[in-house]
Write an enzyme that holds these catalytic residues in place. Structure first.
Site, PDB file in Angstrom:
ATOM      1  N   ARG A  76       0.853  -1.187   0.000  1.00 21.77           N
ATOM      2  CA  ARG A  76       0.000   0.000   0.000  1.00 21.77           C
ATOM      3  C   ARG A  76       0.890   1.238   0.000  1.00 21.77           C
ATOM      4  O   ARG A  76       1.725   1.396   0.889  1.00 21.77           O
ATOM      5  CB  ARG A  76      -0.904  -0.009   1.236  1.00 21.77           C
ATOM      6  CG  ARG A  76      -1.722   1.252   1.418  1.00 21.77           C
ATOM      7  CD  ARG A  76      -2.667   1.109   2.619  1.00 21.77           C
ATOM      8  NE  ARG A  76      -3.463   2.308   2.799  1.00 21.77           N
ATOM      9  CZ  ARG A  76      -3.261   3.228   3.741  1.00 21.77           C
ATOM     10  NH1 ARG A  76      -2.269   3.090   4.608  1.00 21.77           N
ATOM     11  NH2 ARG A  76      -4.018   4.284   3.814  1.00 21.77           N
ATOM     12  N   HIS A 119      -2.720  11.026   0.860  1.00 21.55           N
ATOM     13  CA  HIS A 119      -2.258  10.759   2.225  1.00 21.55           C
ATOM     14  C   HIS A 119      -1.661  12.067   2.776  1.00 21.55           C
ATOM     15  O   HIS A 119      -0.471  12.158   3.032  1.00 21.55           O
ATOM     16  CB  HIS A 119      -1.247   9.607   2.235  1.00 21.55           C
ATOM     17  CG  HIS A 119      -1.045   8.953   3.569  1.00 21.55           C
ATOM     18  ND1 HIS A 119      -1.227   7.599   3.789  1.00 21.55           N
ATOM     19  CD2 HIS A 119      -0.676   9.468   4.774  1.00 21.55           C
ATOM     20  CE1 HIS A 119      -0.957   7.311   5.069  1.00 21.55           C
ATOM     21  NE2 HIS A 119      -0.610   8.426   5.680  1.00 21.55           N
ATOM     22  N   GLU A 164      -7.433   8.492   6.101  1.00 21.93           N
ATOM     23  CA  GLU A 164      -7.721   9.171   7.361  1.00 21.93           C
ATOM     24  C   GLU A 164      -8.120  10.633   7.213  1.00 21.93           C
ATOM     25  O   GLU A 164      -7.412  11.538   7.681  1.00 21.93           O
ATOM     26  CB  GLU A 164      -6.507   9.068   8.298  1.00 21.93           C
ATOM     27  CG  GLU A 164      -6.075   7.645   8.576  1.00 21.93           C
ATOM     28  CD  GLU A 164      -5.033   7.544   9.694  1.00 21.93           C
ATOM     29  OE1 GLU A 164      -4.513   8.593  10.117  1.00 21.93           O
ATOM     30  OE2 GLU A 164      -4.755   6.424  10.141  1.00 21.93           O
ATOM     31  N   ASN A 292      -7.740   1.665   9.650  1.00 18.26           N
ATOM     32  CA  ASN A 292      -6.472   1.888  10.327  1.00 18.26           C
ATOM     33  C   ASN A 292      -6.729   1.865  11.824  1.00 18.26           C
ATOM     34  O   ASN A 292      -7.550   2.638  12.331  1.00 18.26           O
ATOM     35  CB  ASN A 292      -5.870   3.255   9.956  1.00 18.26           C
ATOM     36  CG  ASN A 292      -5.376   3.286   8.513  1.00 18.26           C
ATOM     37  OD1 ASN A 292      -5.477   2.295   7.790  1.00 18.26           O
ATOM     38  ND2 ASN A 292      -4.841   4.422   8.105  1.00 18.26           N
ATOM     39  N   TYR A 294      -4.844   1.662  15.686  1.00 18.29           N
ATOM     40  CA  TYR A 294      -3.655   1.678  16.549  1.00 18.29           C
ATOM     41  C   TYR A 294      -4.008   1.310  17.987  1.00 18.29           C
ATOM     42  O   TYR A 294      -3.338   0.497  18.600  1.00 18.29           O
ATOM     43  CB  TYR A 294      -2.933   3.026  16.434  1.00 18.29           C
ATOM     44  CG  TYR A 294      -2.245   3.132  15.089  1.00 18.29           C
ATOM     45  CD1 TYR A 294      -0.962   2.652  14.899  1.00 18.29           C
ATOM     46  CD2 TYR A 294      -2.931   3.621  13.972  1.00 18.29           C
ATOM     47  CE1 TYR A 294      -0.347   2.676  13.646  1.00 18.29           C
ATOM     48  CE2 TYR A 294      -2.324   3.644  12.714  1.00 18.29           C
ATOM     49  CZ  TYR A 294      -1.033   3.170  12.558  1.00 18.29           C
ATOM     50  OH  TYR A 294      -0.440   3.170  11.318  1.00 18.29           O
ATOM     51  N   GLU A 372      -3.842  -0.307   7.942  1.00 18.04           N
ATOM     52  CA  GLU A 372      -2.718   0.116   8.794  1.00 18.04           C
ATOM     53  C   GLU A 372      -2.909  -0.411  10.197  1.00 18.04           C
ATOM     54  O   GLU A 372      -4.010  -0.377  10.755  1.00 18.04           O
ATOM     55  CB  GLU A 372      -2.626   1.649   8.924  1.00 18.04           C
ATOM     56  CG  GLU A 372      -1.856   2.335   7.846  1.00 18.04           C
ATOM     57  CD  GLU A 372      -1.749   3.841   8.087  1.00 18.04           C
ATOM     58  OE1 GLU A 372      -1.549   4.275   9.243  1.00 18.04           O
ATOM     59  OE2 GLU A 372      -1.884   4.579   7.098  1.00 18.04           O
TER      60      GLU A 372
HETATM   61  C1  GBH Z   1      -1.508   6.946  10.774  1.00 19.11           C
HETATM   62  O1  GBH Z   1      -2.108   7.944  11.515  1.00 19.11           O
HETATM   63  C2  GBH Z   1      -1.062   7.552   9.481  1.00 19.11           C
HETATM   64  O2  GBH Z   1      -1.883   7.155   8.405  1.00 19.11           O
HETATM   65  C3  GBH Z   1       0.375   7.313   9.153  1.00 19.11           C
HETATM   66  O3  GBH Z   1       0.776   8.209   8.159  1.00 19.11           O
HETATM   67  C4  GBH Z   1       1.205   7.431  10.407  1.00 19.11           C
HETATM   68  O4  GBH Z   1       2.574   7.401  10.156  1.00 19.11           O
HETATM   69  C5  GBH Z   1       0.819   6.304  11.315  1.00 19.11           C
HETATM   70  O5  GBH Z   1      -0.567   6.288  11.544  1.00 19.11           O
HETATM   71  C6  GBH Z   1       1.526   6.308  12.666  1.00 19.11           C
HETATM   72  O6  GBH Z   1       1.204   7.432  13.400  1.00 19.11           O
HETATM   73  O7  GBH Z   1      -6.678  10.438  20.833  1.00 19.11           O
HETATM   74  O8  GBH Z   1      -6.808  12.712  20.211  1.00 19.11           O
HETATM   75  O9  GBH Z   1      -4.734  11.773  20.982  1.00 19.11           O
HETATM   76  C7  GBH Z   1      -2.371   7.679  12.851  1.00 19.11           C
HETATM   77  C8  GBH Z   1      -3.513   8.514  13.320  1.00 19.11           C
HETATM   78  C9  GBH Z   1      -4.401  10.076  14.756  1.00 19.11           C
HETATM   79  C10 GBH Z   1      -3.333   8.158  15.677  1.00 19.11           C
HETATM   80  C11 GBH Z   1      -4.358  10.740  16.065  1.00 19.11           C
HETATM   81  C12 GBH Z   1      -3.308   8.837  17.019  1.00 19.11           C
HETATM   82  C13 GBH Z   1      -4.337  10.456  18.401  1.00 19.11           C
HETATM   83  C14 GBH Z   1      -5.635  11.185  18.594  1.00 19.11           C
HETATM   84  N1  GBH Z   1      -3.342   9.117  14.611  1.00 19.11           N
HETATM   85  N2  GBH Z   1      -4.375   9.786  17.135  1.00 19.11           N
HETATM   86  S1  GBH Z   1      -5.980  11.544  20.272  1.00 19.11           S
END
Ligand code: GBH
Length: 470
Positions: A76, A119, A164, A292, A294, A372
């Site tokens: 991707r 992106h 995102e 995605n 995390y 992701e």
């Molecule tokens: C992804 O974003 C991206 O697509 C990628 O580019 C990036 O490198 C990867 O993840 C790693 O970070 O709860 O208010 O503190 C991750 C999206 C959005 C995850 C904000 C953490 C915290 C919001 N992020 N989130 S909060």
């Protein structure tokens, strides 16, 4: 207990243009909002930029050879608008040629290309005209989508409009944590709606052009109330879920914003930008929802606990990205965290996939793909005593990867058809406001020499693909 990985679960890895390519001023590429934002004092740790990044623009054939060695089934990547249509203007043959060569290399290596059009790297010239707060940007996005499809549509099957959009709107125009760094509730809501509109219009344009499989990737971070018997905690979770997890998927699949969300934020600027017919456009049928994931959160309105958005690496003041939910706090659980401070919660991925399948993708016949999932850790490079070669025993990332593939298998066992899993990221890369300080890769990048070293986690992903066992 050894588990088998279904033969039809596609495994791979992901990257994004600005995070790996470098070559920021080459072959006609013009600045994007990240070239500008990374130079704002205090916006990114140590003022790191994507000027060189992983130098992937020059090393692409070798990087694809490495993917082939790992046996990746899919890769991707994203195309850079600022390369393909610099300044949002006329197509740039040299920029397009890079992606054409990339696709050919991938196909030659037996790797399925998974293409994302956007992106986060909006051409700066379009930001100067209002960026995503300007409805016209959605039309420019469709021009760009058409150009990429014209060049690659004969070879690329999987088309993702954007990655995102929550980050491209609320994190970027309301919190100011990401480019362009604006801090306005109204601007974030306008951007969110215009991104949705751009997505819907691009889906229609891609279909007209003959694209086979079209979709979008959204970020999900499900919130649970700290005390499920407390109305206030339930309200905190509801607000966060509306704004973070439902703002995009709900209109795309159901053709309307959730009522409760409109009650919270409609009057803050959302109602004013929604025009007649927009929601029907936004709900253009899609084939794939990219997820995605995390981590998830436990939330309440009550401090002491961490305010949401730990995503603020520098001293530069960041605002809340959650209009009408500014007071929501996350409560840390007693579980391991990654070097981003994010909790390791594989069970949250299983729950999310089940919920999305039940509420959205199942009834609508949309395929679910994990596009992701990954973890940053502070890796140590060691020298293998026997071979004298560099090695990285990233045991935490390896077990993170195994646990999350396991979580996908759990979802499949529970009856959720999940079609693929892509680890974030193939390479250590430019982690936005964190610069090069955070490493998510299954392949290490030495930023002095640009040398690549496969980490143990990369070897483990390769083994899973080869042996189809966990
Ligand atoms: C992804 O974003 C991206 O697509 C990628 O580019 C990036 O490198 C990867 O993840 C790693 O970070 O709860 O208010 O503190 C991750 C999206 C959005 C995850 C904000 C953490 C915290 C919001 N992020 N989130 S909060």
């Amino acid at each position: 207990m050894q588990r088998s990985i279904p033969a039809d679960l596609v495994l791979g890895a992901a990257t994004a243009a600005y995070q790996i390519e470098g070559a920021a001023a080459e072959d006609g590429r013009r600045p994007s909002i990240w070239d500008t934002f990374s130079r704002v004092p205090g916006a990114v740790i140590d003022g790191h930029t994507g000027d060189v990044a992983c130098d992937h623009y020059h090393r692409m054939p070798a990087d694809v050879a490495l993917m082939r060695e790992l046996g990746l089934q899919t890769y991707r990547f994203s195309t850079s608008w600022a390369r393909v249509r610099p300044d949002g203007g006329a197509p740039n043959p040299k920029g397009i040629d890079f992606y054409s060569r990339l696709v050919d290399e991938l196909l030659g290596a037996g790797i399925m290309p998974w293409l994302t059009l956007y992106h986060w790297d909006l051409p700066q010239a379009l930001e100067d005209a209002g960026g995503w707060t300007n409805r016209d940007t959605a039309h420019r996005f469709v021009d760009y989508a058409r150009t990429v499809h014209e060049a690659l549509g004969d070879r690329v099957v999987n088309w993702t409009t954007m990655n995102e959009p929550w980050c491209s709107s609320f994190l970027s125009y309301t919190a100011g944590a990401h480019a362009p760094g604006r801090q306005s509730v109204e601007a974030g809501l306008q951007a969110g709606h215009h991104l949705l509109l751009a997505h819907g219009m691009a889906v229609e344009a891609l279909r007209d052009a003959g694209a086979e499989r079209v979709g979008i990737t959204l970020n999900f971070q499900p919130a649970e109330p700290l005390d499920p018997t407390s109305a206030s905690d339930r309200d905190a979770a509801r607000r966060l879920n509306d704004q973070y997890n439902r703002f995009f998927v709900h209109p795309i699949v159901r053709g309307e914003y959730p009522e409760s969300l409109l009650a919270d934020v409609g009057h803050l600027g959302l109602d004013a930008v929604v025009q007649e017919g927009d929601l029907a456009t936004i709900a253009a049928p899609i084939d794939v929802l990219g997820v995605n994931y995390y981590h998830d959160d436990v939330v309440s309105f009550a401090p002491p606990a961490t305010p949401m958005l730990q995503d603020a690496p520098t001293d530069r003041p960041i605002r809340s990205p959650y209009p009408a939910a500014e007071g929501v706090h996350a409560h840390p659980r007693d579980v391991p965290t990654t070097s981003m401070g994010w909790e390791v919660r594989p069970e949250g991925l299983t729950a999310l996939l089940r919920q999305l399948h039940e509420e959205y993708t199942g009834p609508a016949g949309i395929e679910l793909w994990v596009t992701e999932n990954g973890a940053a850790y502070d890796d140590e490079v060691e020298t293998d005593a026997a071979t004298g070669e560099a090695c990285i025993h990233d045991t935490e990332r390896t077990s993170f990867l195994r646990a999350h593939v396991g979580a996908v298998l759990d979802a499949i066992d529970a009856g959720v058809p999940v079609h693929g899993y892509m680890y974030w990221s193939l390479l250590d890369n430019y982690e936005w406001a964190w610069g090069y300080h955070k490493r998510f890769g299954i392949v290490r990048v030495d930023y002095d020499t640009q040398e690549r070293t496969v980490k143990d986690s990369g070897l483990e992903l390769a083994r899973m693909i080869r042996e189809r066992t966990l």
